[in-house]
Design a protein around this motif. Structure first.
Motif, PDB file in Angstrom:
ATOM      1  N   GLU A 103       0.834  -1.212   0.000  1.00  0.00           N
ATOM      2  CA  GLU A 103       0.000   0.000   0.000  1.00  0.00           C
ATOM      3  C   GLU A 103       0.868   1.261   0.000  1.00  0.00           C
ATOM      4  OE1 GLU A 103      -2.568  -0.328   3.371  1.00  0.00           O
ATOM      5  OE2 GLU A 103      -3.655  -2.045   2.539  1.00  0.00           O
ATOM      6  N   ARG A 104       1.936   1.250   0.806  1.00  0.00           N
ATOM      7  CA  ARG A 104       2.862   2.392   0.848  1.00  0.00           C
ATOM      8  C   ARG A 104       3.474   2.641  -0.530  1.00  0.00           C
ATOM      9  NH1 ARG A 104       6.741   0.457   4.063  1.00  0.00           N
ATOM     10  NH2 ARG A 104       5.383  -0.493   5.581  1.00  0.00           N
ATOM     11  N   TYR A 105       3.899   1.574  -1.197  1.00  0.00           N
ATOM     12  CA  TYR A 105       4.521   1.686  -2.507  1.00  0.00           C
ATOM     13  C   TYR A 105       3.533   2.245  -3.526  1.00  0.00           C
ATOM     14  CZ  TYR A 105       6.899   0.503  -6.809  1.00  0.00           C
ATOM     15  OH  TYR A 105       7.491   0.566  -8.035  1.00  0.00           O
ATOM     16  N   MET A 106       2.275   1.746  -3.471  1.00  0.00           N
ATOM     17  CA  MET A 106       1.281   2.225  -4.430  1.00  0.00           C
ATOM     18  C   MET A 106       0.981   3.713  -4.210  1.00  0.00           C
ATOM     19  SD  MET A 106       0.722  -0.098  -6.555  1.00  0.00           S
ATOM     20  CE  MET A 106      -0.651   0.650  -7.420  1.00  0.00           C
ATOM     21  N   LYS A 107       0.949   4.145  -2.956  1.00  0.00           N
ATOM     22  CA  LYS A 107       0.711   5.556  -2.654  1.00  0.00           C
ATOM     23  C   LYS A 107       1.836   6.414  -3.231  1.00  0.00           C
ATOM     24  CE  LYS A 107      -0.009   8.674   1.233  1.00  0.00           C
ATOM     25  NZ  LYS A 107       0.022   8.810   2.688  1.00  0.00           N
ATOM     26  N   LEU A 108       3.092   6.008  -2.993  1.00  0.00           N
ATOM     27  CA  LEU A 108       4.240   6.737  -3.542  1.00  0.00           C
ATOM     28  C   LEU A 108       4.243   6.695  -5.072  1.00  0.00           C
ATOM     29  CD1 LEU A 108       7.073   5.647  -1.079  1.00  0.00           C
ATOM     30  CD2 LEU A 108       5.970   7.880  -1.224  1.00  0.00           C
ATOM     31  N   HIS A 109       3.839   5.567  -5.621  1.00  0.00           N
ATOM     32  CA  HIS A 109       3.819   5.405  -7.077  1.00  0.00           C
ATOM     33  C   HIS A 109       2.818   6.374  -7.702  1.00  0.00           C
ATOM     34  CE1 HIS A 109       4.567   3.208 -10.785  1.00  0.00           C
ATOM     35  NE2 HIS A 109       3.264   3.208 -11.007  1.00  0.00           N
ATOM     36  N   LEU A 110       1.646   6.496  -7.062  1.00  0.00           N
ATOM     37  CA  LEU A 110       0.636   7.408  -7.586  1.00  0.00           C
ATOM     38  C   LEU A 110       1.084   8.870  -7.479  1.00  0.00           C
ATOM     39  CD1 LEU A 110      -2.608   5.713  -6.248  1.00  0.00           C
ATOM     40  CD2 LEU A 110      -1.786   5.772  -8.602  1.00  0.00           C
ATOM     41  N   GLU A 111       1.882   9.167  -6.457  1.00  0.00           N
ATOM     42  CA  GLU A 111       2.405  10.524  -6.307  1.00  0.00           C
ATOM     43  C   GLU A 111       3.572  10.782  -7.256  1.00  0.00           C
ATOM     44  OE1 GLU A 111       3.418  10.900  -2.193  1.00  0.00           O
ATOM     45  OE2 GLU A 111       1.332  10.831  -1.537  1.00  0.00           O
ATOM     46  N   GLY A 112       4.111   9.724  -7.858  1.00  0.00           N
ATOM     47  CA  GLY A 112       5.214   9.866  -8.803  1.00  0.00           C
ATOM     48  C   GLY A 112       6.564   9.962  -8.129  1.00  0.00           C
ATOM     49  N   LYS A 113       6.699   9.396  -6.945  1.00  0.00           N
ATOM     50  CA  LYS A 113       7.958   9.517  -6.207  1.00  0.00           C
ATOM     51  C   LYS A 113       8.854   8.287  -6.334  1.00  0.00           C
ATOM     52  CE  LYS A 113       6.139  12.730  -2.810  1.00  0.00           C
ATOM     53  NZ  LYS A 113       5.874  12.999  -1.402  1.00  0.00           N
ATOM     54  N   GLN A 148      10.115   3.694 -10.632  1.00  0.00           N
ATOM     55  CA  GLN A 148       9.288   3.146 -11.696  1.00  0.00           C
ATOM     56  C   GLN A 148       8.275   4.183 -12.176  1.00  0.00           C
ATOM     57  OE1 GLN A 148       7.248  -0.423 -10.603  1.00  0.00           O
ATOM     58  NE2 GLN A 148       6.474  -0.809 -12.668  1.00  0.00           N
ATOM     59  N   ALA A 149       7.714   4.962 -11.248  1.00  0.00           N
ATOM     60  CA  ALA A 149       6.753   5.997 -11.624  1.00  0.00           C
ATOM     61  C   ALA A 149       7.430   7.071 -12.464  1.00  0.00           C
ATOM     62  CB  ALA A 149       6.131   6.618 -10.374  1.00  0.00           C
ATOM     63  N   ARG A 150       8.655   7.453 -12.088  1.00  0.00           N
ATOM     64  CA  ARG A 150       9.392   8.462 -12.870  1.00  0.00           C
ATOM     65  C   ARG A 150       9.660   7.957 -14.283  1.00  0.00           C
ATOM     66  NH1 ARG A 150      13.224   9.094  -8.018  1.00  0.00           N
ATOM     67  NH2 ARG A 150      12.016  10.485  -6.686  1.00  0.00           N
ATOM     68  N   ALA A 151      10.053   6.682 -14.376  1.00  0.00           N
ATOM     69  CA  ALA A 151      10.324   6.107 -15.696  1.00  0.00           C
ATOM     70  C   ALA A 151       9.044   6.070 -16.525  1.00  0.00           C
ATOM     71  CB  ALA A 151      10.887   4.699 -15.544  1.00  0.00           C
ATOM     72  N   ASP A 152       7.911   5.706 -15.894  1.00  0.00           N
ATOM     73  CA  ASP A 152       6.630   5.675 -16.612  1.00  0.00           C
ATOM     74  C   ASP A 152       6.239   7.065 -17.100  1.00  0.00           C
ATOM     75  OD1 ASP A 152       6.480   2.980 -16.160  1.00  0.00           O
ATOM     76  OD2 ASP A 152       5.037   3.123 -14.501  1.00  0.00           O
ATOM     77  N   LEU A 153       6.415   8.062 -16.237  1.00  0.00           N
ATOM     78  CA  LEU A 153       6.058   9.431 -16.623  1.00  0.00           C
ATOM     79  C   LEU A 153       6.940   9.926 -17.775  1.00  0.00           C
ATOM     80  CD1 LEU A 153       5.418  11.014 -13.114  1.00  0.00           C
ATOM     81  CD2 LEU A 153       3.726  10.453 -14.856  1.00  0.00           C
TER      82      LEU A 153
END
Length: 157
Positions: free
Chosen positions: A108-118, A121-126
């Motif tokens: 859950e913590r990871y998904m929250k950070l992922h949605l915030e773009g932190k 993997q989120a940075r690479a996706d963006l």
């Protein structure tokens, strides 16, 4: 199959009942049948035996009866009554349950950070999305230019 009925256990001798014991049991059974409300005649003997059984607490097996050893690590199982159970007390979780809860929380913590773009993997996706958006915009501009050129060429004819 050998004849002669059931065989005893290997290496164990046969056990025969004592004739006096059989007579005593038969008398006790007869008295019990005649007087169902009356107690056994041998109640005095059984009281003596029960007092000696109280000393030993439980039947000992193997070498345990020969050697008196107090093992501090041995935990004796004591049955609890229903009235003694404390239902309101918090139950301790097992190792697997604790690990499962910890795993869910970290996810859950990871998904929250992922949605915030932190996250990485989120940075690479963006970054990938930005590149794709730019490519689509360029393709849309080219299509518009081609359409305009086609319209201009039709208008000239």
């Amino acid at each position: 199959m050998p004849r002669g009925g059931k065989r005893g256990h290997k290496g164990r001798g046969k056990q025969f009942s004592n004739p006096e014991e059989i007579d005593r049991q038969m008398k006790a059974q007869k008295e019990l049948d005649e007087n169902p409300g009356a107690e056994k005649v041998d109640s005095a003997d059984s009281e003596d035996e029960s007092s000696s059984d109280d000393d030993t607490e439980r039947k000992r097996s193997g070498v345990e009866g020969l050697i008196e050893i107090e093992n501090p690590n041995r935990v004796s199982q004591k049955s609890k009554k229903v009235t003694e159970l404390d239902v309101s007390a918090p139950r301790e979780l097992s190792r697997r349950e604790r690990e499962e809860i910890e795993k869910q929380k970290s996810k859950e913590r990871y998904m929250k950070l992922h949605l915030e773009g932190k996250t990485e993997q989120a940075r690479a996706d963006l970054a990938r999305l930005a590149i794709i958006k730019k490519q689509r915009e360029d393709a849309a501009k080219k299509r518009d230019e081609l359409r305009k050129d086609a319209e201009d060429s039709k208008a000239k004819r």
